[in-house]
Design an enzyme around this catalytic site. Structure first.
Site, PDB file in Angstrom:
ATOM      1  N   ARG A 178       0.808  -1.236   0.000  1.00  0.00           N
ATOM      2  CA  ARG A 178       0.000   0.000   0.000  1.00  0.00           C
ATOM      3  C   ARG A 178       0.838   1.283   0.000  1.00  0.00           C
ATOM      4  O   ARG A 178       0.414   2.298   0.564  1.00  0.00           O
ATOM      5  CB  ARG A 178      -0.936   0.037   1.206  1.00  0.00           C
ATOM      6  CG  ARG A 178      -2.108  -0.885   1.087  1.00  0.00           C
ATOM      7  CD  ARG A 178      -2.982  -0.547  -0.114  1.00  0.00           C
ATOM      8  NE  ARG A 178      -4.250  -1.239  -0.032  1.00  0.00           N
ATOM      9  CZ  ARG A 178      -4.420  -2.506  -0.408  1.00  0.00           C
ATOM     10  NH1 ARG A 178      -3.412  -3.208  -0.894  1.00  0.00           N
ATOM     11  NH2 ARG A 178      -5.609  -3.064  -0.298  1.00  0.00           N
ATOM     12  N   SER A 183     -10.685   0.707   2.805  1.00  0.00           N
ATOM     13  CA  SER A 183      -9.960   0.451   4.064  1.00  0.00           C
ATOM     14  C   SER A 183      -9.397   1.766   4.592  1.00  0.00           C
ATOM     15  O   SER A 183      -8.670   2.456   3.882  1.00  0.00           O
ATOM     16  CB  SER A 183      -8.783  -0.490   3.824  1.00  0.00           C
ATOM     17  OG  SER A 183      -9.215  -1.701   3.288  1.00  0.00           O
ATOM     18  N   GLU A 239      -4.442   4.358   5.969  1.00  0.00           N
ATOM     19  CA  GLU A 239      -4.224   4.075   4.553  1.00  0.00           C
ATOM     20  C   GLU A 239      -4.745   5.258   3.740  1.00  0.00           C
ATOM     21  O   GLU A 239      -4.220   5.613   2.680  1.00  0.00           O
ATOM     22  CB  GLU A 239      -4.977   2.793   4.188  1.00  0.00           C
ATOM     23  CG  GLU A 239      -4.378   2.040   3.034  1.00  0.00           C
ATOM     24  CD  GLU A 239      -5.315   1.971   1.868  1.00  0.00           C
ATOM     25  OE1 GLU A 239      -5.028   2.658   0.867  1.00  0.00           O
ATOM     26  OE2 GLU A 239      -6.317   1.242   1.938  1.00  0.00           O
TER      27      GLU A 239
HETATM   28  N1  EPU Z   1     -12.448  -9.402   9.478  1.00  0.00           N
HETATM   29  C1  EPU Z   1     -13.048  -9.132  10.688  1.00  0.00           C
HETATM   30  N2  EPU Z   1     -14.125  -8.303  10.704  1.00  0.00           N
HETATM   31  C2  EPU Z   1     -14.632  -7.730   9.570  1.00  0.00           C
HETATM   32  C3  EPU Z   1     -14.022  -8.009   8.349  1.00  0.00           C
HETATM   33  C4  EPU Z   1     -12.912  -8.853   8.306  1.00  0.00           C
HETATM   34  O1  EPU Z   1     -12.655  -9.620  11.731  1.00  0.00           O
HETATM   35  O2  EPU Z   1     -15.602  -6.961   9.690  1.00  0.00           O
HETATM   36  C5  EPU Z   1     -11.250 -10.268   9.468  1.00  0.00           C
HETATM   37  C6  EPU Z   1     -11.556 -11.672   9.033  1.00  0.00           C
HETATM   38  O3  EPU Z   1     -10.783 -12.537   9.804  1.00  0.00           O
HETATM   39  C7  EPU Z   1     -11.065 -11.701   7.578  1.00  0.00           C
HETATM   40  C8  EPU Z   1      -9.882 -10.761   7.651  1.00  0.00           C
HETATM   41  O4  EPU Z   1     -10.299  -9.750   8.570  1.00  0.00           O
HETATM   42  O5  EPU Z   1     -10.667 -12.974   7.197  1.00  0.00           O
HETATM   43  C9  EPU Z   1      -9.497 -10.168   6.324  1.00  0.00           C
HETATM   44  O6  EPU Z   1     -10.610  -9.502   5.754  1.00  0.00           O
HETATM   45  P1  EPU Z   1     -10.682  -9.198   4.180  1.00  0.00           P
HETATM   46  O7  EPU Z   1     -10.475 -10.421   3.398  1.00  0.00           O
HETATM   47  O8  EPU Z   1     -11.926  -8.419   3.966  1.00  0.00           O
HETATM   48  O9  EPU Z   1      -9.419  -8.302   3.888  1.00  0.00           O
HETATM   49  P2  EPU Z   1      -8.745  -7.058   4.645  1.00  0.00           P
HETATM   50  O10 EPU Z   1      -7.374  -7.486   5.026  1.00  0.00           O
HETATM   51  O11 EPU Z   1      -9.617  -6.489   5.687  1.00  0.00           O
HETATM   52  C10 EPU Z   1      -7.584  -6.171   2.471  1.00  0.00           C
HETATM   53  C11 EPU Z   1      -7.453  -4.862   1.752  1.00  0.00           C
HETATM   54  C12 EPU Z   1      -8.717  -4.552   0.961  1.00  0.00           C
HETATM   55  C13 EPU Z   1      -8.956  -5.677  -0.036  1.00  0.00           C
HETATM   56  C14 EPU Z   1      -9.069  -7.001   0.737  1.00  0.00           C
HETATM   57  C15 EPU Z   1      -9.212  -8.206  -0.171  1.00  0.00           C
HETATM   58  C16 EPU Z   1      -5.912  -3.571   3.134  1.00  0.00           C
HETATM   59  C17 EPU Z   1      -5.743  -2.399   4.039  1.00  0.00           C
HETATM   60  N3  EPU Z   1      -7.163  -3.807   2.700  1.00  0.00           N
HETATM   61  O12 EPU Z   1      -8.626  -6.004   3.426  1.00  0.00           O
HETATM   62  O13 EPU Z   1      -8.496  -3.358   0.230  1.00  0.00           O
HETATM   63  O14 EPU Z   1     -10.131  -5.462  -0.788  1.00  0.00           O
HETATM   64  O15 EPU Z   1      -7.869  -7.204   1.526  1.00  0.00           O
HETATM   65  O16 EPU Z   1      -7.995  -8.531  -0.739  1.00  0.00           O
HETATM   66  O17 EPU Z   1      -4.924  -4.241   2.825  1.00  0.00           O
HETATM   67  C18 EPU Z   1      -8.710  -0.989   0.375  1.00  0.00           C
HETATM   68  O18 EPU Z   1      -7.478  -0.930   0.426  1.00  0.00           O
HETATM   69  O19 EPU Z   1      -9.424   0.069   0.363  1.00  0.00           O
HETATM   70  C19 EPU Z   1      -9.360  -2.283   0.331  1.00  0.00           C
HETATM   71  C20 EPU Z   1     -10.696  -2.416   0.403  1.00  0.00           C
END
Ligand code: EPU
Length: 334
Positions: free
Chosen positions: A159, A234, A330
């Protein structure tokens, strides 16, 4: 003249500027008075990764609108495409899919413009834009010097890039050059939710279009559309901590999710930290986290930039208090 910035930021907060300039070509920078270019400035892309904290923005704002998608080279298996920084990212993704060009299908449905994609090295579902960027072209705003940054010059990390650090608001990206596959596409379908969505649809050998379609659906089911409910995706990065600290945390929180980064470091989903601090049940003025994704802060109505900012700081304080982890924004706060 005072311009409202409400429609230029995806949080939909009200803020004003008397110094807003629309940039439709790289030459437009040369037509600006040097006293405007020599001040501290703000380069605005799609406005989907910013929080306008201030009601009035004094710094000159350059809204980049440069258009154009052009194939500039081709080999047997690859195609090289040059894209204007103001092209909408998702339109470019679908243009690639219509032409059967592979490489960015995992990055479907990400809001924002092509020129902003390398700045924060957008990433989703196992892919990052750095995997397909050949170079970024643009101009140093102060002295109008043009420069092309090769992929390695861009210093891409999770990022982030040189454009988000050393060159922030100094260098305007006007064009991004990409390399994509024409055949033998590499398919990235290992990300948990992508794998299960493909399984559920009985898709065994997914095409790039299948990948885009399942990811589009996953995103739509989980992430709010900023046109309906203001947000900037995010809000924080996922923190990376060392293994020893992680083991201590795991002792107290047996169900903590994590991704191994390397032998020494672990990435923890900020969404989990935020949810575990109870934020899915907390509302502050007109601000909350999204029900399906606690890493996304949403404007429930007429929230101001300062309301959103204060709420984000409450989240940071709670996470530090409970986990001793300092979340890093971010989103760009202006
Ligand atoms: N989770 C929670 N609560 C929630 C949502 C998620 O506990 O409300 C936990 C779950 O364990 C889940 C884990 O968080 O397995 C990961 O969640 P998710 O797959 O949604 O991914 P993320 O790490 O939260 C990142 C990116 C997103 C991208 C997704 C999918 C960053 C900061 N964010 O989110 O990017 O869409 O992976 O690859 O790295 C963005 O940057 O604006 C963005 C949306």
């Amino acid at each position: 003249m005072k311009h409202s910035l409400k429609d230029l930021n995806s949080f939909g907060v009200e803020s004003y500027s008397s110094n807003l300039y629309y940039i439709n070509s790289i030459e437009d920078f040369s037509n600006l008075d040097s006293h405007i270019r020599e001040k501290e400035t703000i380069i605005l892309g799609g406005g989907t990764n910013i929080l306008l904290k201030s009601k009035i923005i004094e710094k000159p704002i350059f809204k980049i609108q440069i258009q154009g998608i052009e194939i500039y080279n081709e080999t047997e298996n690859e195609v090289y495409v040059s894209v204007g920084a103001g092209v909408n990212w998702d339109q470019f993704v679908w243009w690639c899919l219509d032409n059967n060009f592979g490489g960015i299908e995992n990055l479907v449905s990400i809001p924002g413009n092509v020129g902003s994609a390398p700045i924060q090295n957008i990433g989703a579902y196992g892919r990052e834009v750095k995997d397909v960027v050949v170079s970024c072209e643009g101009v140093f705003i102060k002295n109008l010097q043009k420069k092309t940054f090769t992929n390695s010059d861009c210093n891409f990390t999770y990022r982030s890039s040189i454009f988000k650090n050393k060159l922030k608001n100094l260098f305007a990206i006007t064009k991004v050059n990409f390399v994509l596959t024409k055949n033998n596409h590499l398919i990235f379908s290992d990300y948990g939710s992508v794998k299960s969505a493909l399984n559920n649809s009985n898709i065994i050998n997914p095409s790039i279009n299948d990948i885009a379609n399942v990811i589009k659906e996953i995103r739509e089911s989980k992430l709010p559309d900023y046109k309906v409910i203001g947000n900037a995706g995010s809000f924080f990065k996922n923190p990376i901590i060392n293994k020893e600290r992680f083991e201590k945390l795991k002792f107290d929180y047996k169900d903590i999710p994590y991704f191994n980064i390397n032998k020494k470091e672990v990435k923890i989903p900020a969404a989990w930290l935020i949810e575990t601090c109870g934020f899915k049940k907390i509302k502050y003025k007109n601000v909350s986290v999204h029900n399906n994704q606690s890493l996304v802060i949403v404007n429930l109505g007429k929230a101001t930039g300062i309301d959103i900012y204060k709420f984000s700081q409450k989240i940071k304080e709670s996470v530090v208090k409970k986990f001793d982890i300092l979340l890093e924004e971010e989103v760009n706060i202006i």
